[in-house]
Design an enzyme around this catalytic site. Structure first.
Site, PDB file in Angstrom:
ATOM      1  N   GLU A   3     154.281  58.314  -9.281  1.00 50.67           N
ATOM      2  CA  GLU A   3     153.434  58.552 -10.735  1.00 50.67           C
ATOM      3  C   GLU A   3     155.167  58.519 -10.649  1.00 50.67           C
ATOM      4  OE1 GLU A   3     151.160  61.517 -11.227  1.00 50.67           O
ATOM      5  OE2 GLU A   3     149.610  61.489 -10.016  1.00 50.67           O
TER       6      GLU A   3
ATOM      7  N   GLU B 100     149.700  65.520  -4.653  1.00 52.51           N
ATOM      8  CA  GLU B 100     150.081  66.836  -4.838  1.00 52.51           C
ATOM      9  C   GLU B 100     149.803  67.745  -3.842  1.00 52.51           C
ATOM     10  OE1 GLU B 100     150.992  66.764  -8.239  1.00 52.51           O
ATOM     11  OE2 GLU B 100     152.322  64.962  -8.642  1.00 52.51           O
TER      12      GLU B 100
END
Ligand code: FCB
Length: 444
Positions: free
Chosen positions: A351, A166
């Site tokens: 995720e 991320e």
């Protein structure tokens, strides 16, 4: 309801990150990371909580791998703490840090669980922050050297590598909103960080190829489904700009096409570092897979009065404990979108999961809401597969409750409950449900 079957080699896994679960951040010669420094700074985290103990995974990794095995997990995604290996970020190596990850990797392989290693999940060595951290252009080389060293030491056994987790969150939550380490609030710094992350990612991929590692390397990106609030031209544009800015395009457009997304160049060019164009050829480099993280969706309205020109709103759907609306269809849109826009060779969901206010009752945790969340999202992943997305695996966030960054221990994302006082692990109902999905290789 009909059973939705997954392909034979589908990797069902769970994910964690070093600072969130390991504890013992300074053990055995490790250097401090920016998260150690940040969480120890008053006023940064929920009730001043830190990752000093977390899930004590540093000492309990064997027990945790046993737990993974009992659930039938095929893969485990975890991250390596840079400052355990290089206490100062570069130069001197700490063998004891290398030993720890060797033990984890070997234990996973012994249990037939495939390791998916994230090279960087936000815990920069503090020593590198002191010389500018991610805002310093040299970080592309520091990171490239660090990654190269990991390939040399672990590349014989680890075949799946994720360069960065991320990068958007790290750049903007860490450097523009100041809510994550290193706690900066500067939009120019944030764009410089995003750009340097791309350069660093590229150096790591280059090192991976030149080491001749027989494996795959990719990057993991954060995503929300940002849909236009109405079909007016302004709202459609606002949603598109939000998508390009905060979802996979900001990073995949440079990696796949050698340029920033159209609307970033149109609206945000001023913030990009001077001369960024010269780096784009080097950033464009083939990767083997894309990692998608997805939690929630919202709607976007054009709003000239707000700094970014957009207003993000809810649909009025039920929310998780994070206050994030539950929007499974958005998961499909993101997965389908990434395949349509960039056509990656492979996609992994690295995720997906939810925080709820879990309670232990008679030694059990009846987290039906999490089961519903996971079922609805996995069903949407299946739909994406059927529509041609080259989805190879799904990693639930998270294996266990852990240190949720600025929220400390107040948010529980695990399929395993952690009693932080005793470090006892309790499988939640969702873990048992997930084990059943894995054994059937299907969701109802
Ligand atoms: C993601 C992070 C992960 C975890 C989840 C809830 O943004 O990658 O570490 O905090 O959110």
């Amino acid at each position: 309801m009909a059973e939705k079957k997954f392909p034979k080699d589908f990797v069902w896994g769970s994910a964690t990150a070093s600072y969130q679960v390991e504890g013992s951040p300074l053990a055995d010669g490790a250097g401090p990371s920016i998260w150690h420094r940040f969480s120890h700074t008053p006023g940064t985290t929920h009730e001043g909580e830190t990752g000093d103990v977390a899930c004590d995974h540093y000492n309990r990794y064997k027990e945790d791998i046993k737990l993974m095995k009992s659930l039938g997990l095929k893969g485990y995604r975890f991250s390596i703490s840079w400052s355990r290996i290089f206490p100062n970020g570069k130069g001197k190596i700490n063998e004891k840090g290398v030993d720890f990850y060797n033990r984890v990797i070997d234990e996973l392989l012994k249990n037939e669980i495939t390791p998916f290693v994230t090279i960087y999940h936000w815990d920069l060595p503090a020593a590198l922050q002191d010389i500018g951290g991610w805002t310093n252009r040299d970080i592309a080389n520091w990171f490239g050297d660090y990654a190269d060293y990991l390939f040399q030491r672990f590349g014989d056994r680890v075949k799946h590598w994720i360069t960065l987790n991320e990068p958007w969150v790290m750049a903007f939550i860490g450097h523009m909103y100041g809510e994550h380490a290193p706690g900066m609030r500067d939009i120019y710094a944030a764009f410089a960080v995003a750009h340097n992350e791309l350069r660093a990612h590229s150096k790591a991929v280059e090192a991976f190829r030149s080491e001749g590692i027989k494996g795959k390397i990719g990057i993991t990106l954060s995503n929300g489904s940002h849909d236009p609030a109405t079909d007016s031209t302004q709202d459609v544009l606002a949603a598109r700009v939000t998508h390009e800015f905060s979802n996979y395009p900001l990073f995949l457009n440079p990696i796949f096409k050698g340029k920033y997304p159209e609307h970033i160049e149109n609206f945000e060019k001023e913030f990009l570092p001077k001369g960024y164009e010269k780096d784009m050829d080097e950033i464009k480099r083939p990767i083997d897979f894309v990692g998608i993280n997805y939690y929630s969706g919202d709607v976007v309205k054009a709003d000239p009065s707000s700094p970014m020109g957009v207003k993000i709103m809810g649909r009025g759907l039920p929310k998780t404990e994070m206050g994030w609306e539950i929007y499974p269809e958005g998961f499909y849109k993101i997965l389908k979108g990434v395949q349509d826009e960039y056509n990656p060779k492979e996609v992994y969901v690295t995720e997906n999961g939810a925080a709820f206010d879990d309670k232990v009752e008679d030694g059990a945790v009846h987290d039906q809401k999490r089961i519903d969340y996971l079922r609805d999202h996995i069903s949407q992943a299946h739909r994406a597969l059927e529509d041609g997305v080259k989805l190879k695996g799904y990693f639930v966030w998270s294996l266990m409750d852990n240190f949720e960054w600025a929220f400390g221990y107040s948010k529980r994302f695990g399929i395993t409950y952690i009693d932080y006082k005793t470090q006892k692990r309790i499988l939640k109902d969702s873990a048992k449900w997930y084990a059943n999905v894995i054994s059937k290789n299907a969701v109802e």
